[in-house]
Design a protein around this motif. Structure first.
Motif, mmCIF file in Angstrom:
data_model
loop_
_atom_site.group_PDB
_atom_site.id
_atom_site.type_symbol
_atom_site.label_atom_id
_atom_site.label_comp_id
_atom_site.label_asym_id
_atom_site.label_seq_id
_atom_site.Cartn_x
_atom_site.Cartn_y
_atom_site.Cartn_z
ATOM 1 N N LYS A 59 0.767 -1.126 -0.007
ATOM 2 C CA LYS A 59 0.082 -0.004 0.043
ATOM 3 C C LYS A 59 0.993 1.249 0.028
ATOM 4 O O LYS A 59 0.529 2.291 -0.618
ATOM 5 C CB LYS A 59 -0.846 -0.069 1.189
ATOM 6 N N VAL A 60 1.885 1.204 0.777
ATOM 7 C CA VAL A 60 2.823 2.228 0.757
ATOM 8 C C VAL A 60 3.448 2.469 -0.540
ATOM 9 O O VAL A 60 3.519 3.680 -0.946
ATOM 10 C CB VAL A 60 3.893 2.134 2.013
ATOM 11 N N VAL A 63 1.166 4.156 -3.023
ATOM 12 C CA VAL A 63 0.853 5.597 -2.601
ATOM 13 C C VAL A 63 2.231 6.509 -3.142
ATOM 14 O O VAL A 63 2.011 7.516 -3.705
ATOM 15 C CB VAL A 63 0.994 5.782 -0.881
ATOM 16 N N SER A 66 1.843 6.421 -6.800
ATOM 17 C CA SER A 66 0.934 7.482 -7.188
ATOM 18 C C SER A 66 1.438 8.645 -7.177
ATOM 19 O O SER A 66 1.081 9.680 -8.108
ATOM 20 C CB SER A 66 -0.300 7.359 -6.421
ATOM 21 N N THR A 145 -3.252 15.013 -0.796
ATOM 22 C CA THR A 145 -3.165 13.681 -1.494
ATOM 23 C C THR A 145 -2.146 12.608 -0.487
ATOM 24 O O THR A 145 -2.311 11.634 -0.273
ATOM 25 C CB THR A 145 -2.654 13.777 -2.825
ATOM 26 N N VAL A 146 -1.104 13.211 -0.510
ATOM 27 C CA VAL A 146 -0.030 12.269 0.473
ATOM 28 C C VAL A 146 -0.604 11.900 1.869
ATOM 29 O O VAL A 146 -0.438 10.864 2.424
ATOM 30 C CB VAL A 146 1.244 12.882 0.499
ATOM 31 N N ASN A 149 -3.525 9.489 1.318
ATOM 32 C CA ASN A 149 -3.063 8.115 0.939
ATOM 33 C C ASN A 149 -1.875 7.465 2.195
ATOM 34 O O ASN A 149 -2.630 6.278 2.381
ATOM 35 C CB ASN A 149 -2.098 8.119 -0.296
ATOM 36 N N PHE A 150 -1.401 8.289 2.883
ATOM 37 C CA PHE A 150 -0.875 7.566 4.179
ATOM 38 C C PHE A 150 -1.624 7.282 5.136
ATOM 39 O O PHE A 150 -1.512 6.441 5.870
ATOM 40 C CB PHE A 150 0.356 8.370 4.464
ATOM 41 N N LYS A 152 -4.751 6.352 4.875
ATOM 42 C CA LYS A 152 -5.378 5.055 4.523
ATOM 43 C C LYS A 152 -4.534 3.835 4.488
ATOM 44 O O LYS A 152 -4.853 2.878 5.056
ATOM 45 C CB LYS A 152 -5.713 5.383 2.884
ATOM 46 N N ALA A 153 -3.258 4.136 4.109
ATOM 47 C CA ALA A 153 -2.389 2.879 4.186
ATOM 48 C C ALA A 153 -1.947 2.319 5.508
ATOM 49 O O ALA A 153 -1.985 1.466 5.837
ATOM 50 C CB ALA A 153 -0.991 3.288 3.454
#
Length: 158
Positions: A59-60, A63, A66, A145-146, A149-150, A152-153
């Protein structure tokens, strides 16, 4: 000297005889069922943790991938905008030379040069303002965004 060496060796052998005997007996000792079950559970738990860590690292990595893809895309847009600005400036420069060449008097040439300088300054200020706004939005969007995403991860893996 060999007699002395043999007697030292025999002495050491006799001193460690209980340990040697214990190792021989240990090889045939039966491991209790509870100990075997404990080892199996610990191994399965470790295996699950490794799988969870691997999923989290995937996942990381996604991210980061992306973010890098978005950065490359934005860098490409910036490069194109710079190319376009250079082209427009070059066109304006040659159009200015053409206008200057058509001036019939010194005063007319000064007026044309003054108009060109003013237009160039306005273009520069407009681009500077647009660039500042663009980078501000880009940084805010990228940071958001970062962060998302982090979050979520790490929330899914924790």
């Amino acid at each position: 000297m060999t007699i002395e060496t043999n007697s030292v060796f025999d002495g050491v052998k006799e001193a460690f005889a209980p340990v040697t005997e214990a190792f021989k007996n240990l090889q045939n000792a039966e491991v209790p069922e509870a100990a075997r079950e404990f080892v199996k559970r610990a191994a399965n738990t470790a295996k699950e943790r490794v799988a969870e860590a691997y999923a989290g690292s995937e996942k990381v990595t996604a991210v980061i991938e992306s973010a890098v893809a978005e950065s490359v895309s934005e860098a490409t847009k910036i490069g194109r905008n710079i190319q376009q600005a250079i082209y427009q400036d070059t066109e304006a420069f040659f159009a200015g030379i053409d206008k200057l060449a058509s001036a019939r008097t010194f005063n007319e040439a000064v007026q044309i040069q003054s108009d060109l300088a003013r237009a160039s300054g306005e273009t520069f200020l407009s681009r500077a303002k647009s660039t500042g706004e663009y980078f501000g939005k880009l940084v805010a969007s990228g940071a958001k965004t970062v962060q998302d995403n982090f979050a979520k991860a790490y929330n899914k893996t924790a």
